[in-house]
Design a protein around this motif. Structure first.
Motif, PDB file in Angstrom:
ATOM      1  N   ASP A   1       0.816  -1.201   0.000  1.00 43.89           N
ATOM      2  CA  ASP A   1       0.000   0.000   0.000  1.00 43.89           C
ATOM      3  C   ASP A   1       0.853   1.255   0.000  1.00 43.89           C
ATOM      4  O   ASP A   1       0.347   2.343   0.143  1.00 43.89           O
ATOM      5  N   LYS A   2       2.153   1.126  -0.164  1.00 40.43           N
ATOM      6  CA  LYS A   2       2.997   2.305  -0.044  1.00 40.43           C
ATOM      7  C   LYS A   2       4.335   2.040  -0.685  1.00 40.43           C
ATOM      8  O   LYS A   2       4.817   0.907  -0.645  1.00 40.43           O
TER       9      LYS A   2
ATOM     10  N   GLY B   1       0.349   6.367  -2.332  1.00 42.60           N
ATOM     11  CA  GLY B   1      -0.133   7.740  -2.244  1.00 42.60           C
ATOM     12  C   GLY B   1       0.915   8.712  -2.782  1.00 42.60           C
ATOM     13  O   GLY B   1       0.634   9.885  -3.008  1.00 42.60           O
ATOM     14  N   ASP B   2       2.140   8.215  -3.010  1.00 45.52           N
ATOM     15  CA  ASP B   2       3.202   9.074  -3.528  1.00 45.52           C
ATOM     16  C   ASP B   2       2.944   9.401  -5.000  1.00 45.52           C
ATOM     17  O   ASP B   2       2.146   8.754  -5.654  1.00 45.52           O
ATOM     18  N   ASP B   3       3.682  10.415  -5.498  1.00 47.75           N
ATOM     19  CA  ASP B   3       3.420  10.767  -6.892  1.00 47.75           C
ATOM     20  C   ASP B   3       4.152   9.831  -7.846  1.00 47.75           C
ATOM     21  O   ASP B   3       5.025   9.056  -7.466  1.00 47.75           O
TER      22      ASP B   3
ATOM     23  N   PRO C   1      -6.211   7.070   0.723  1.00 47.42           N
ATOM     24  CA  PRO C   1      -6.602   5.842   1.422  1.00 47.42           C
ATOM     25  C   PRO C   1      -7.962   5.320   0.959  1.00 47.42           C
ATOM     26  O   PRO C   1      -8.164   4.115   0.821  1.00 47.42           O
ATOM     27  N   ALA C   2      -8.894   6.245   0.679  1.00 46.39           N
ATOM     28  CA  ALA C   2     -10.233   5.810   0.245  1.00 46.39           C
ATOM     29  C   ALA C   2     -10.165   5.116  -1.120  1.00 46.39           C
ATOM     30  O   ALA C   2     -10.856   4.120  -1.355  1.00 46.39           O
ATOM     31  N   ASP C   3      -9.302   5.632  -2.013  1.00 45.18           N
ATOM     32  CA  ASP C   3      -9.140   4.987  -3.321  1.00 45.18           C
ATOM     33  C   ASP C   3      -8.596   3.575  -3.160  1.00 45.18           C
ATOM     34  O   ASP C   3      -9.037   2.635  -3.804  1.00 45.18           O
ATOM     35  N   LYS C   4      -7.597   3.463  -2.266  1.00 46.95           N
ATOM     36  CA  LYS C   4      -6.983   2.151  -2.043  1.00 46.95           C
ATOM     37  C   LYS C   4      -8.029   1.170  -1.537  1.00 46.95           C
ATOM     38  O   LYS C   4      -8.103   0.034  -2.000  1.00 46.95           O
TER      39      LYS C   4
ATOM     40  N   PRO D   1      -7.568   2.102   7.610  1.00 47.56           N
ATOM     41  CA  PRO D   1      -8.797   1.602   6.977  1.00 47.56           C
ATOM     42  C   PRO D   1      -8.529   0.599   5.865  1.00 47.56           C
ATOM     43  O   PRO D   1      -9.257  -0.389   5.738  1.00 47.56           O
ATOM     44  N   VAL D   2      -7.494   0.830   5.088  1.00 43.23           N
ATOM     45  CA  VAL D   2      -7.177  -0.106   4.009  1.00 43.23           C
ATOM     46  C   VAL D   2      -6.731  -1.435   4.594  1.00 43.23           C
ATOM     47  O   VAL D   2      -7.129  -2.501   4.127  1.00 43.23           O
TER      48      VAL D   2
END
Lengths: 810, 60
Positions: free
Chosen positions: A515-516, A662-664, A686-689, A714-715
């Motif tokens: 996730d990151k 979430g990074d570019d 986070p909501a998109d994930k 949340p993810v």
């Protein structure tokens, strides 16, 4: 009931006789019930007033004496409200909710569990109560603002039980006691069993060669005498377990064992009394001996699998040397340390709490916590984890977190939680075993009656064989043994399961989402490339930059300080401009270090020349003095060791790897490319994930999520199984199902391999156990299996299952 | 064959002795640490004076 005739009455609550002249009554289920003492009366009244009369309907055993607690003991419970006392056993959750483990005394049956749960749940401020029947432990969560721990403890005494906060070392002692107990039972069964076998062989030979009757009778009596202690003492664990199962209306594996042993022993007694017929003492002792062996091995395996956790518990230092200002120190309990204290750690000592080195350079062994076996060198400013061992030199350490908040403590609580939960497959196996036993009991009755009618000589040995050979021990041991072994193995490598279901879900995972970027990379920046003006020395620029950054607390500063370039000198007239950069005088010259806009504005020099030369992605830091732009440092993140191998091997195992960050794009793209991850998305909230994960689950995927757990809770919670990366352990504790303690990512691969192997072994075990049991039934029912063969076969199958599970620890 | 009336009780007595010995051994902690002593014997007392603190730890 008038209360005049007490001679034959016993207390309705505790079951003890009511003494003469005592007249306490409580109305329960519409009748006045006699009570033997004030204590029982008040307890019963509390139960009735609390609307929990049902307890008396469901209970299967009376509680025995009720402790009447003196006010002094009640007052002492208030000690448990003091924060310094609560430290070791209370965990503070979000908001005002706290959680504590308690040991309950006086639990004798399932109704007790029900009663305690109901009673505590009815208290204002208690959020949740879970009582574990087998361990007699309760997990209580309460709202600090509405109630206090002492009130909960007192409420437990109101209904006649006693609770103490749970201290792991007490539990250790219990385990040890259990082991010694088993050893004695086993030893006795072995020593006496050998003798019984000897006489049994003599009698079998006697059947063949002929034998004087008086000798046979003598041998039978001697065998009885030798079997009796084994039957009464060594077999006890089985009878107790069977009794407990029956009282719950369950049929566990110990029920047919107990029946088998009981019938064999009783049948032999009848034979001796009648002076004719066969005795089965050899089967009795052999059965008890082999079964105990299997249980003992299972216990030992469990102990071995949890050895690592035990090592963790023991690695907590008990005391610490705290500084009291100049040249004065005191020895305090490690529990009493507060963040901010300065402690001294000598070489060879365990570091008492999490902290930061303020003086000294040493190497530290963190192998217990991270699985990393090499000592790590640590210097001033580095973080230490409590429980690791200081190897070379004297250190002064500033405590950052102690007791309950420490990393070690969090880990232990996670392990405890995982062990308290039963995964789905284990519950299924238990249920199947239950039906199986019920079936066997019916079948045994039918078989016994058939043989009784057709061949009365044979009914006894056939029934014994059937009960013994079909005992679903292997079935019941198949899953727990594999799970403990797998858990133990993974902790050893630095992957910790904090939920019971985590292992099973991870084994089934079809998609693994990172996730990151920070989970695949270090999340700390390193200097990737330096562009200098042609007339300036690169080393000189680095010296200046490191000098400036040495005064900065910014995460970027580490990239420079870690280089340890000396000679830059400390800057004078230093200034740190947040959002801009740093400036200071070094050797009389003013330097500026920071982002392009700020450095250009401060120095009055254009940065465009340097900027044009650089085409690499990454974070750019500029250095300039008042006359010219000097250098451009390009910082970028480095990929964690093992990440590429992990991605490759996961893919080979048919697991899809995705990266949601979430990074570019400029940060995510190169990482994904380098690791060979095809599906990646940058700039996700986070909501998109979460919605992406949901979409994957919708397609039928089981999603495992790997993250640092701080802002992606949340993810992580939305995924089927979530794995938090080590440094985030403290924060992710509540949300993540697993925690990766090791620094290397390829431990995840070990984890996936282990859980898959675990599922394979569980399936093998279940298959073997079921096949064996089903195949044995017709053979036993038709009288082909002699009782001693049954004992051997049953025990061998249990041992096989445990041994198969032990392969996981390798 | 009358001798078995002497020999068998003797055998039983010996077994009882063995069982008693075993109970004593368990109780006095002979089985507490099955690994440590094997290593302990190889360790120099001078170098590791604090090795194996559990040794001789009695049940309370």
């Amino acid at each position: 009931m008038t209360g005049t005739n007490h001679e034959n009455e016993s207390c309705y609550h505790c079951g003890l006789p009511v003494p003469e002249g005592i007249d306490y009554h409580v109305k329960i289920s519409g009748l006045e019930r006699p009570m033997c003492c004030k204590g029982c009366e008040s307890v019963a009244r509390a139960i009735v007033d609390g609307g929990m009369e049902n307890y008396y309907l469901h209970r299967t055993d009376k509680v025995g004496t009720v402790r009447e607690l003196v006010p002094e003991a009640l007052r002492q419970m208030e000690v448990y409200d003091r924060p310094e006392v609560q430290k070791s056993f209370v965990r503070h959750e979000s908001g005002q909710v706290s959680e504590a483990s308690l040991i309950l005394e006086g639990i004798v049956c399932a109704a007790c569990v029900w009663l305690n749960e109901q009673h505590l749940k009815s208290l204002p401020g208690v959020v949740d109560v879970q009582v574990n029947y087998s361990t007699h432990r309760a997990l209580v969560r309460w709202d600090e603002q509405r109630t206090r721990l002492s009130k909960i403890l007192k409420a437990i005494t109101e209904i006649g039980y006693l609770a103490h906060p749970y201290d792991p070392s007490t539990h250790q002692r219990l385990l040890e006691k259990q082991r010694k107990d088993y050893l004695k039972r086993l030893g006795l069964a072995a020593a006496l069993g050998m003798q019984v076998m000897m006489f049994a062989v003599a009698m079998y030979l006697g059947d063949w060669w002929g034998m004087e009757k008086e000798h046979r009778i003598f041998f039978q009596w001697i065998s009885l005498g030798l079997t009796l202690p084994v039957f009464l003492y060594s077999g006890q664990p089985f009878y107790q377990a069977a009794w407990r199962d029956l009282r719950h209306g369950r049929a566990g594996m110990d029920v047919p064992i107990t029946l088998g042993i009981g019938i064999a022993f009783a049948g032999s007694l009848v034979s001796i009394a009648q002076g004719s017929g066969h005795v089965y003492f050899d089967s009795v002792v052999m059965f008890i001996f082999f079964l105990l062996t299997a249980r003992y091995l299972e216990l030992a395996a469990r102990k071995r699998a949890s050895e690592h956790t035990e090592a963790l518990i023991q690695s907590q230092a008990a005391s610490a040397v705290r500084e009291l200002g100049e040249d004065a120190t005191e020895v305090v309990a490690a529990m009493e340390l507060e963040p901010g204290d300065i402690v001294q750690v000598r070489p060879g000592e365990t570091i008492p709490s999490d902290g930061v080195i303020i003086e000294g350079v040493s190497s530290v062994d963190e192998s217990l916590l991270s699985g990393e076996s090499r000592p790590l060198s640590k210097k001033s400013g580095d973080e230490l984890v409590g429980g690791s061992i200081n190897i070379d030199n004297f250190l002064r350490v500033r405590v950052t977190a102690a007791g309950q908040d420490s990393v070690l403590s969090t880990i232990l609580q996670l392990v405890e939680r995982a062990q308290a939960e039963k995964p789905g497959i284990a519950r299924l196996a238990d249920r199947v075993a239950g039906y199986f036993v019920a079936g066997i009991l019916i079948l045994a009755t039918v078989t016994a009656s058939w043989w009784w009618l057709n061949d009365p000589q044979q009914w006894l040995p056939v029934t014994i064989s059937l009960l013994v050979v079909t005992c679903p021990c292997a079935l019941s041991l198949a899953t727990p043994a594999a799970i403990t072994a797998a858990t133990g193995n993974m902790i050893k490598h630095g992957l910790l399961a904090s939920r019971g279901y985590a292992l099973e879900r991870l084994a089934r995972a079809t998609v693994l989402v990172f996730d990151k970027t920070g989970t695949l990379t270090h999340g700390t920046l390193k200097i990737g490339r330096i562009y200098c003006r042609d007339d300036v020395d690169e080393a000189f620029c680095l010296q200046i930059a490191a000098g400036l950054e040495s005064r900065s607390e910014h995460p970027l500063a580490r990239a420079f300080i870690d280089l340890e370039v000396a000679g830059g000198g400390l800057p004078e007239d230093f200034m740190n401009v947040p959002g801009g950069g740093l400036t200071g005088l070094i050797n009389g010259t003013r330097y500026y270090l920071g982002n392009a806009a700020w450095v250009a504005e401060q120095s009055g020099q254009a940065m465009t020349g340097l900027e044009k030369r650089c085409e690499l992605p990454g974070t750019r830091i500029f250095l300039a003095d008042d006359k010219q732009a000097l250098a451009l440092f390009v910082l970028h993140d480095t990929i964690r060791p093992g990440a590429a191998e992990l991605v490759q091997s996961l893919r080979n195992q048919g697991i899809e790897v995705k990266l949601y960050s979430g990074d570019d794009e400029s940060a995510v793209g190169p990482v994904a490319h380098e690791l060979g991850i095809e599906t990646w998305q940058a700039g996700m909230l986070p909501a998109d994930k979460l919605s992406s994960v949901r979409a994957l689950q919708h397609e039928g995927h089981t999603v495992a999520m790997v993250g640092d757990g701080i802002n992606d809770a949340p993810v992580l919670a939305g995924a089927d199984v979530s794995i938090a990366i080590g440094e985030g352990a403290r924060y992710a504790a509540a949300a993540a199902d697993m925690v990766l303690l090791a620094k290397d990512l390829d431990v995840l691969e070990v984890g996936v391999n282990t859980v898959r192997k675990m599922m394979r072994i569980i399936r093998q075990n279940l298959f073997w156990a079921l096949t064996y049991n089903i195949a044995a039934i017709p053979l036993a029912a038709t009288g082909f299996i002699h009782p001693w063969m049954a004992a051997l076969g049953m025990s061998a199958s249990s041992l096989l299952v445990v041994a198969n599970a032990m392969r996981l620890t390798r | 064959m009358e001798v078995i009336y002497f020999l068998v009780p003797m055998a039983v007595l010996i077994v009882v002795g063995i069982a008693a010995g075993l109970f004593w051994a368990v109780k006095s902690g002979q089985f507490d640490d099955l690994e440590g002593p094997a290593h302990q014997i190889l360790m120099d007392d001078e170098v590791y004076p604090e090795e194996e603190p559990q040794k001789g730890d009695k049940e309370k």
